[in-house]
Design an enzyme around this catalytic site. Sequence first.
Site, PDB file in Angstrom:
ATOM      1  N   HIS A   1      40.704  42.295  39.202  1.00  0.00           N
ATOM      2  CA  HIS A   1      40.008  41.644  40.314  1.00  0.00           C
ATOM      3  C   HIS A   1      39.899  40.137  40.077  1.00  0.00           C
ATOM      4  O   HIS A   1      40.267  39.326  40.946  1.00  0.00           O
ATOM      5  CB  HIS A   1      38.618  42.252  40.475  1.00  0.00           C
ATOM      6  CG  HIS A   1      37.830  41.653  41.601  1.00  0.00           C
ATOM      7  ND1 HIS A   1      37.835  42.174  42.870  1.00  0.00           N
ATOM      8  CD2 HIS A   1      37.015  40.562  41.653  1.00  0.00           C
ATOM      9  CE1 HIS A   1      37.067  41.448  43.656  1.00  0.00           C
ATOM     10  NE2 HIS A   1      36.551  40.461  42.932  1.00  0.00           N
ATOM     11  N   GLU A   2      39.410  39.772  38.898  1.00  0.00           N
ATOM     12  CA  GLU A   2      39.221  38.350  38.611  1.00  0.00           C
ATOM     13  C   GLU A   2      40.549  37.628  38.431  1.00  0.00           C
ATOM     14  O   GLU A   2      40.665  36.446  38.756  1.00  0.00           O
ATOM     15  CB  GLU A   2      38.350  38.176  37.355  1.00  0.00           C
ATOM     16  CG  GLU A   2      36.952  38.776  37.478  1.00  0.00           C
ATOM     17  CD  GLU A   2      36.175  38.243  38.667  1.00  0.00           C
ATOM     18  OE1 GLU A   2      36.447  37.094  39.106  1.00  0.00           O
ATOM     19  OE2 GLU A   2      35.287  38.965  39.167  1.00  0.00           O
TER      20      GLU A   2
ATOM     21  N   HIS B   1      41.646  36.305  41.775  1.00  0.00           N
ATOM     22  CA  HIS B   1      41.022  35.019  42.092  1.00  0.00           C
ATOM     23  C   HIS B   1      41.660  33.890  41.291  1.00  0.00           C
ATOM     24  O   HIS B   1      41.993  32.822  41.831  1.00  0.00           O
ATOM     25  CB  HIS B   1      39.518  35.059  41.762  1.00  0.00           C
ATOM     26  CG  HIS B   1      38.726  35.973  42.652  1.00  0.00           C
ATOM     27  ND1 HIS B   1      38.796  35.947  44.022  1.00  0.00           N
ATOM     28  CD2 HIS B   1      37.793  36.919  42.346  1.00  0.00           C
ATOM     29  CE1 HIS B   1      37.967  36.835  44.531  1.00  0.00           C
ATOM     30  NE2 HIS B   1      37.350  37.451  43.533  1.00  0.00           N
TER      31      HIS B   1
END
Length: 453
Positions: free
Chosen positions: A22-23, A26
């Site tokens: 997920h990170e 980003h």
Amino acid sequence: MSEFIGSVWWLLVSLGVLVTFHEFGHYWVARRCGVKVLRFSVGFGKPLWMRRDRNGTEFAIAAIPLGGYVKMLDEREGDVDPADAAQAFNRQHVFKRIAIVVAGPIANLILCVALFWLMFVIGRPDYAPAVGQVEGLAAQSGLARGDIIVAIGERATPTTTEAGMALLSAALDRSDVAMRVHGDDGRETVRTLRLSKLPAGIDERELLNHTGLIWRHQLLPAVIGRVLPNRPAWGVLAEADRVTAIDGEPVRSWADVAPLVDALGRRGGEAMIEVQRGDDRLGFPLTPLRGENPETHKQQWMLGLEPAKGKPQPDAVLRYGPIDAIPAAFREMGRQTQDMAAMIGRAFSGRLSVENTVAGPITIARAANDNARHGTAWYLQMLALLSLSLGILNLLPIPILDGGHLLYYLIELVKGSPVSERVMAAGQFVGLALIVSLMGLAFYNDIVNNLVR
């Protein structure tokens, strides 16, 4: 203790994988958009390990492994060197900010597809959707022992897992479902299971037990585990014998034994008990004896047999080739997304209790450990579902979550200017309250479902 340690371990592994992907979504898009990333952290709190790359980004693993974050250069969060101002997140065009924010959930959706693909290629061991016994609604629908359920509604059911999910969705909605069935005679028919007749007030976790459908693998095989002394079968039958027939009537599972012995006892006299012993088919004349069942304390006719314990071996595998697994993975993600959306809708409408909708870390840890014990494919499936859940949850328009930031940016696109600091602060407060409430509900459900019951 081993179960506790295993649950904690697989929870940490699962969260680590999901948060990292997920990170990273980003981080990767932020770097492509020219934003300076200050820190990429898996976990919160004090870093246990950290290193800095040549771009000045700190990569860290922190002490509290319940999430993670990507900290970007932002003038709203501190002083920024004028030389680096162009790399600040808040200086980027709104479309770039949208791309950076949405990249996290999209990374989880990509991971979900990849995990489903790998699960299909490896092959998930399961059980064939073969009917073992019917009663109640299932019997009224015309289902019979030995039927293979090929599809429920529009959903193909190659295994009992898919069949169970399709049945549960219909049962929660009290919707009648058409079931495409292959019978023992080789013919294909359609049976309608009248789930609209399910009584109200049943715990959602018990709904499938009230359909009257019992799968073949849920029935104990007719294998003798113990012969009781001073009973008719003592010294005649032996452990590991498989009972194949009683008085000429075939025995398919242990559930058939008691009724046939009872009928034999009421008829009176002896009859042939046929068994499979190794490679030999043998028959022995036995006469049932009437006595007290030690478990029910009721009088019944018996031979003095107890079943062999043990879980049946899987007899079906859900598997695709590497190419066919690609569309199958996308279909599975789409189907699971629909199921999750339906569950959320049922919870909001009151048709599904929230205690069976929101799960906390204890439930997730136990599920991760159980699926890991079942094998790699089962664990991959659970991880894919968690990744999908994380992606969807983060897209909800709740301030603090990615979806909340997207909402701000969409408003900015419409009005032509950023949302005011005051509105954002109020939104953060509301979002924090919602998230804390959701976490409180999740922990409450964990305590009630795992520690109290």
